[in-house]
Design a protein around this motif. Sequence first.
Motif, short mmCIF file in Angstrom:
data_model
loop_
_atom_site.label_atom_id
_atom_site.label_comp_id
_atom_site.label_asym_id
_atom_site.label_seq_id
_atom_site.Cartn_x
_atom_site.Cartn_y
_atom_site.Cartn_z
N MET A 14 0.84 -1.19 0.00
CA MET A 14 0.00 0.00 0.00
C MET A 14 0.88 1.25 0.00
SD MET A 14 -3.06 1.05 2.62
CE MET A 14 -1.97 1.39 4.03
N ILE A 15 0.48 2.24 -0.78
CA ILE A 15 1.15 3.52 -0.83
C ILE A 15 0.13 4.59 -0.47
CG2 ILE A 15 2.44 5.15 -2.27
CD1 ILE A 15 3.13 2.73 -4.09
N GLU A 16 0.40 5.32 0.60
CA GLU A 16 -0.57 6.27 1.13
C GLU A 16 -0.02 7.69 1.15
OE1 GLU A 16 -3.29 6.86 5.20
OE2 GLU A 16 -1.72 5.32 5.10
N PHE A 17 -0.77 8.62 0.56
CA PHE A 17 -0.45 10.05 0.59
C PHE A 17 -1.32 10.71 1.66
CE2 PHE A 17 1.88 9.07 -2.99
CZ PHE A 17 2.40 10.17 -3.66
N ASP A 18 -0.70 11.45 2.54
CA ASP A 18 -1.42 12.11 3.62
C ASP A 18 -1.21 13.62 3.54
OD1 ASP A 18 -2.69 12.83 5.97
OD2 ASP A 18 -1.20 11.93 7.31
N ARG A 19 -2.23 14.32 2.99
CA ARG A 19 -2.24 15.77 2.88
C ARG A 19 -0.97 16.30 2.21
NH1 ARG A 19 -4.82 18.71 8.03
NH2 ARG A 19 -5.16 20.21 6.34
N VAL A 20 -0.69 15.76 1.05
CA VAL A 20 0.54 16.08 0.31
C VAL A 20 0.31 17.28 -0.61
CG1 VAL A 20 2.14 15.28 -1.47
CG2 VAL A 20 1.48 13.76 0.42
N THR A 21 1.25 18.22 -0.56
CA THR A 21 1.25 19.37 -1.46
C THR A 21 2.58 19.42 -2.20
OG1 THR A 21 -0.27 20.71 -0.13
CG2 THR A 21 1.22 21.90 -1.59
N LYS A 22 2.51 19.65 -3.52
CA LYS A 22 3.70 19.79 -4.34
C LYS A 22 3.46 20.89 -5.37
CE LYS A 22 7.79 18.72 -6.00
NZ LYS A 22 9.03 18.89 -5.21
N ARG A 23 4.33 21.91 -5.37
CA ARG A 23 4.22 23.01 -6.33
C ARG A 23 5.57 23.29 -6.97
NH1 ARG A 23 1.57 25.57 -1.74
NH2 ARG A 23 -0.72 25.51 -1.96
N TYR A 24 5.51 23.91 -8.15
CA TYR A 24 6.70 24.39 -8.84
C TYR A 24 6.52 25.86 -9.20
CZ TYR A 24 8.65 19.72 -9.64
OH TYR A 24 9.18 18.47 -9.49
N ARG A 25 7.60 26.59 -9.16
CA ARG A 25 7.57 27.95 -9.69
C ARG A 25 7.99 27.93 -11.14
NH1 ARG A 25 9.80 32.27 -5.15
NH2 ARG A 25 8.26 31.74 -3.51
N THR A 26 7.21 28.59 -11.99
CA THR A 26 7.50 28.68 -13.41
C THR A 26 7.54 30.14 -13.82
OG1 THR A 26 5.19 28.70 -14.16
CG2 THR A 26 6.17 26.54 -13.70
N GLY A 27 7.88 30.37 -15.08
CA GLY A 27 7.92 31.74 -15.58
C GLY A 27 6.55 32.39 -15.62
N GLN A 28 5.49 31.55 -15.60
CA GLN A 28 4.13 32.07 -15.64
C GLN A 28 3.47 32.09 -14.25
OE1 GLN A 28 5.19 29.63 -18.03
NE2 GLN A 28 5.70 31.45 -19.24
N GLY A 29 4.25 31.73 -13.22
CA GLY A 29 3.69 31.70 -11.87
C GLY A 29 3.95 30.37 -11.19
N THR A 30 3.02 29.94 -10.33
CA THR A 30 3.18 28.71 -9.58
C THR A 30 2.32 27.61 -10.18
OG1 THR A 30 3.61 29.92 -7.53
CG2 THR A 30 2.96 27.62 -7.32
N ARG B 12 3.53 7.28 2.90
CA ARG B 12 3.86 6.01 3.56
C ARG B 12 3.88 4.91 2.50
NH1 ARG B 12 -0.07 8.56 6.61
NH2 ARG B 12 0.65 9.38 8.63
N ARG B 13 4.99 4.20 2.41
CA ARG B 13 5.13 3.12 1.43
C ARG B 13 5.27 1.81 2.19
NH1 ARG B 13 8.39 7.31 0.40
NH2 ARG B 13 8.02 8.54 -1.51
N ARG B 14 4.25 0.98 2.11
CA ARG B 14 4.30 -0.35 2.73
C ARG B 14 4.50 -1.38 1.63
NH1 ARG B 14 0.22 2.51 5.49
NH2 ARG B 14 0.74 2.92 7.67
N ALA B 15 5.42 -1.08 0.75
CA ALA B 15 5.74 -1.94 -0.39
C ALA B 15 7.10 -1.51 -0.93
CB ALA B 15 4.68 -1.81 -1.48
N ARG B 16 7.74 -2.42 -1.64
CA ARG B 16 9.02 -2.13 -2.29
C ARG B 16 8.70 -1.52 -3.66
NH1 ARG B 16 14.39 -3.81 -1.67
NH2 ARG B 16 15.52 -4.28 -3.60
N VAL B 17 9.01 -0.22 -3.81
CA VAL B 17 8.58 0.53 -4.99
C VAL B 17 9.77 0.81 -5.90
CG1 VAL B 17 7.44 2.63 -5.79
CG2 VAL B 17 6.76 1.60 -3.60
N SER B 18 9.59 0.58 -7.20
CA SER B 18 10.66 0.82 -8.17
C SER B 18 10.83 2.31 -8.41
CB SER B 18 10.35 0.13 -9.50
OG SER B 18 9.43 0.89 -10.27
N PHE B 19 11.94 2.69 -9.03
CA PHE B 19 12.04 4.02 -9.60
C PHE B 19 11.26 4.00 -10.92
CE2 PHE B 19 15.83 1.62 -10.79
CZ PHE B 19 15.85 1.74 -12.17
N PRO B 20 10.76 5.14 -11.40
CA PRO B 20 9.98 5.13 -12.66
C PRO B 20 10.79 4.56 -13.81
CG PRO B 20 9.72 7.21 -11.50
CD PRO B 20 10.82 6.47 -10.79
N LEU B 21 10.17 3.64 -14.56
CA LEU B 21 10.89 2.98 -15.64
C LEU B 21 11.36 3.95 -16.71
CD1 LEU B 21 9.58 0.49 -14.24
CD2 LEU B 21 9.45 -0.55 -16.47
#
Length: 221
Positions: A1-17, A63-72
């Motif tokens: 099981m792979i669980e995300f708990d209230r995760v936020t991810k943003r990037y700044r770009t030339g046009q904003g966030t 939370r990762r309750r599994a052995r997860v690969s890097f993206p192929l």
Amino acid sequence: MIEFDRVTKRYRTGQGTKTILEDASFTFEIGHNYGILGGNGAGKSTLLRIIAGAEHPDRGRIRRRARVSFPLGFTGTFHGHLSGRQNATFVARVYGADERRVDEFVADFSELGAYFDMPLQTYSSGMMAKLAFGVSLALDFDVYLVDEVTEVGDARFRKKCAQAFRDRIARSDIIMVSHNSQTIRAYCDRGAILNEGRLEFYDSIDDAMRAYRRLLGTNDA
């Protein structure tokens, strides 16, 4: 099981966030293969890297309750000045795998020939993808992350990749990003749509495809 708990991810770009995820909570359950849909720039590849741990969220926990690969399809694991063989050996050491077995598998599967002993900076994008695919399949994971790589190479190599996927599905799960609806349907039993910072899940690929068509305002899929 792979669980995300209230995760936020943003990037700044030339046009904003650019927001990839905004206070998102969800779970990838064991025993299912997920196909992730989303428009260009939605952040699908970024999401895979976050799942793998190659990138970190701005806030929240994973939370990762599994052995997860890097993206192929992700080559950030590799070093451009090292050869394909040296990179394969390094990854084998990181994951505690048998170096000789990994070396032999990747050399055979990737079909890089003499290039396997040449620096990655001499590789084409297709060769890099074949190497990444071979290294990932040489290691045993509970969950394989796939970023379009099944469409690399000629028809014969694509058939070889398809068979390798079938072998992995028998004992592992897949989280896949692809623009090809046929590929998603072939390998996945559940779908999700990434859009404007939210990842919405569907119990079937057909339901996800219908919702994605409505999002795009088209009947094509």
